[in-house]
Scaffold this motif. Structure first.
Motif, short mmCIF file in Angstrom:
data_model
loop_
_atom_site.label_atom_id
_atom_site.label_comp_id
_atom_site.label_asym_id
_atom_site.label_seq_id
_atom_site.Cartn_x
_atom_site.Cartn_y
_atom_site.Cartn_z
N GLN A 174 8.73 19.59 12.23
CA GLN A 174 9.40 18.61 13.07
C GLN A 174 8.44 17.83 13.98
N VAL A 175 7.21 18.32 14.08
CA VAL A 175 6.24 17.72 14.99
C VAL A 175 5.31 16.73 14.30
N MET A 176 4.89 17.06 13.07
CA MET A 176 3.87 16.26 12.40
C MET A 176 4.28 14.80 12.25
N GLY A 177 5.56 14.56 11.96
CA GLY A 177 6.01 13.18 11.80
C GLY A 177 5.92 12.37 13.07
N ARG A 178 6.00 13.02 14.20
CA ARG A 178 5.96 12.32 15.49
C ARG A 178 4.55 11.85 15.85
N VAL A 179 3.55 12.43 15.21
CA VAL A 179 2.17 12.02 15.49
C VAL A 179 1.99 10.54 15.18
N MET A 180 2.66 10.08 14.12
CA MET A 180 2.53 8.69 13.71
C MET A 180 3.21 7.72 14.66
N ASP A 181 3.98 8.24 15.62
CA ASP A 181 4.62 7.38 16.62
C ASP A 181 3.64 6.93 17.69
N ILE A 182 2.48 7.57 17.77
CA ILE A 182 1.45 7.16 18.72
C ILE A 182 0.91 5.79 18.29
N PRO A 183 0.83 4.82 19.19
CA PRO A 183 0.42 3.45 18.82
C PRO A 183 -0.89 3.39 18.04
N PHE A 184 -1.91 4.12 18.50
CA PHE A 184 -3.21 4.08 17.82
C PHE A 184 -3.09 4.64 16.40
N ALA A 185 -2.33 5.74 16.26
CA ALA A 185 -2.15 6.35 14.95
C ALA A 185 -1.37 5.43 14.03
N SER A 186 -0.39 4.71 14.58
CA SER A 186 0.40 3.77 13.78
C SER A 186 -0.47 2.63 13.26
N LYS A 187 -1.40 2.16 14.10
CA LYS A 187 -2.29 1.07 13.69
C LYS A 187 -3.19 1.52 12.54
N ILE A 188 -3.73 2.73 12.65
CA ILE A 188 -4.57 3.27 11.57
C ILE A 188 -3.73 3.46 10.31
N ASP A 189 -2.49 3.91 10.51
CA ASP A 189 -1.58 4.14 9.38
C ASP A 189 -1.36 2.84 8.60
N LEU A 190 -1.14 1.75 9.30
CA LEU A 190 -0.92 0.46 8.64
C LEU A 190 -2.19 -0.02 7.93
N LYS A 191 -3.34 0.24 8.53
CA LYS A 191 -4.60 -0.15 7.91
C LYS A 191 -4.83 0.61 6.60
N LEU A 192 -4.54 1.90 6.63
CA LEU A 192 -4.73 2.71 5.43
C LEU A 192 -3.76 2.31 4.32
N ASP A 193 -2.58 1.83 4.71
CA ASP A 193 -1.60 1.39 3.72
C ASP A 193 -2.16 0.29 2.82
N SER A 194 -3.04 -0.52 3.38
CA SER A 194 -3.59 -1.65 2.62
C SER A 194 -4.55 -1.20 1.52
N PHE A 195 -4.99 0.06 1.57
CA PHE A 195 -5.92 0.57 0.56
C PHE A 195 -5.23 1.31 -0.57
N ARG A 196 -3.89 1.40 -0.52
CA ARG A 196 -3.17 2.17 -1.53
C ARG A 196 -3.39 1.64 -2.95
N LYS A 197 -3.58 0.35 -3.08
CA LYS A 197 -3.75 -0.23 -4.41
C LYS A 197 -5.03 0.25 -5.10
N TYR A 198 -5.93 0.86 -4.32
CA TYR A 198 -7.20 1.34 -4.88
C TYR A 198 -7.19 2.83 -5.19
N SER A 199 -6.05 3.50 -4.97
CA SER A 199 -6.00 4.96 -5.10
C SER A 199 -6.37 5.44 -6.50
N ARG A 200 -5.82 4.79 -7.52
CA ARG A 200 -6.10 5.22 -8.89
C ARG A 200 -7.56 4.96 -9.28
N GLN A 201 -8.09 3.84 -8.82
CA GLN A 201 -9.51 3.57 -9.09
C GLN A 201 -10.40 4.60 -8.39
N LEU A 202 -9.98 5.00 -7.18
CA LEU A 202 -10.74 6.01 -6.45
C LEU A 202 -10.76 7.32 -7.21
#
Length: 331
Positions: free
Chosen positions: A61-89
């Motif tokens: 119940q706690v881990m999901g709330r970590v992403m509610d932190i503004p800084f963590a949310s910003k990093i989360d959105l940035k990492l989302d942009s790299f998903r298209k490279y997952s299979r190549q990775l």
């Protein structure tokens, strides 16, 4: 003792000890000595098992709330942009990992030495086809990987190769690319990697003398605990990380921590550690990029928080018991 235990639990929750990430068979200089089941199922072991179940219930119940932190949310959105490279990775990362292995004279893991020329040729065939930017070449490489894995499996035995079951998950992901089954690839990777981590963790409970030998010879820090107690706790940490992968609680934050720890282990175990865990590094990088976006975790079957907490805790105890009994029976 209670004060030491409290501090270690806190540290373990944030930074798993480095020995938990080292594969025992690669570094131990003593013969494996199986301990009695009564010695494994000590009051200390049972207490830590229940404590882990409770912590995991809260963590769900706690881990999901970590992403509610503004800084963590910003990093989360940035990492989302790299998903298209997952299979190549995964594709090119596997090629790099195999280059490291063949240059070290091994296949899949440091303990499987290349003895024949044909094995080296197959390794290079896999590498070459993985480097070709086409999904058909990727599937051919995956089939060669499967054939080589089965050959090693036939020589080493199914029980031994369960340590490296995550390679089957990797092969599966490479095979289903550009097909209608593509969406099940990464969830299978989560499952295979998590179960492999759980399996190798049990080895430290059944054969503790090997891990204790590593601690003494490599001067692994034990945070003031006796080596035997530290082995039990470090195995629990590795098992919990694997379990978190399976049930879908391991988010990007924890994946980053585990990745950093794998890198830190090279300071103790050297180049063998790099070769042996290069593939795991690639998998963890994919988890960092993807999070759980592609994975419908089993915990989501239950809607209420209480149901999720009960599911995570009781299921952990069931999985722990099953893995321990199966490993001990066939070890």
């Amino acid at each position: 003792m209670k004060r030491k235990l409290t501090w270690l639990i806190v540290i373990a929750g944030l930074i798993p000890p480095m020995i938990a990430q080292a594969h025992v068979k690669w570094f131990a200089s003593v013969e494996p000595e199986k301990v009695n089941i009564e010695e494994i199922l000590s009051p200390f072991f049972i207490t830590i098992s229940v404590l882990c179940a409770v912590i995991l219930a809260v963590l769900s119940q706690v881990m999901g709330r970590v992403m509610d932190i503004p800084f963590a949310s910003k990093i989360d959105l940035k990492l989302d942009s790299f998903r298209k490279y997952s299979r190549q990775l995964l594709k090119y990362g596997t090629a790099v990992s195999f280059i490291l292995q063949v240059s070290y004279g091994t296949m899949f893991a440091p303990e499987f030495t290349i003895h024949n020329t044909w094995q080296r040729v197959v390794m290079w065939i896999i590498i070459i086809f993985l480097l070709i930017p086409h999904h058909i070449a990727t599937k051919i490489a995956a089939l060669f990987m499967l054939g080589l894995f089965i050959q090693i499996w036939s020589d080493s035995g199914w029980f031994h190769m369960l340590d490296y079951g995550f390679y089957l998950a990797i092969i599966g992901v490479l095979l289903v690319g550009k097909t209608r089954f593509e969406t099940v690839g990464f969830p299978f990777l989560y499952l295979g990697t998590g179960l492999s981590l759980c399996w190798v963790a049990v080895e430290k409970w059944v054969y503790p003398t090997m891990t204790i030998d590593i601690i003494h010879h490599h001067h692994v820090p034990t945070f003031g605990f006796e080596a035997g107690i530290f082995v039990v706790l470090s195995a629990f940490i590795e098992f919990v990380v694997g379990y978190l992968l399976v049930v879908g609680i391991l988010n990007r934050v924890l994946a980053v921590v585990v990745t950093i720890l794998f890198i830190l282990t090279t300071m103790i175990f050297g180049y063998t550690e790099v070769v042996g865990h290069a593939m795991i590094h690639i998998v963890l990088l994919i988890f960092i990029i993807e999070g759980v976006s592609f994975y419908h975790p089993p915990i989501k079957i239950h809607k209420t928080r209480m149901d999720q907490m009960i599911f995570v805790s009781l299921n952990f105890l069931f999985v722990l018991s099953t893995f321990l009994l199966i490993y001990y029976r066939f070890a």
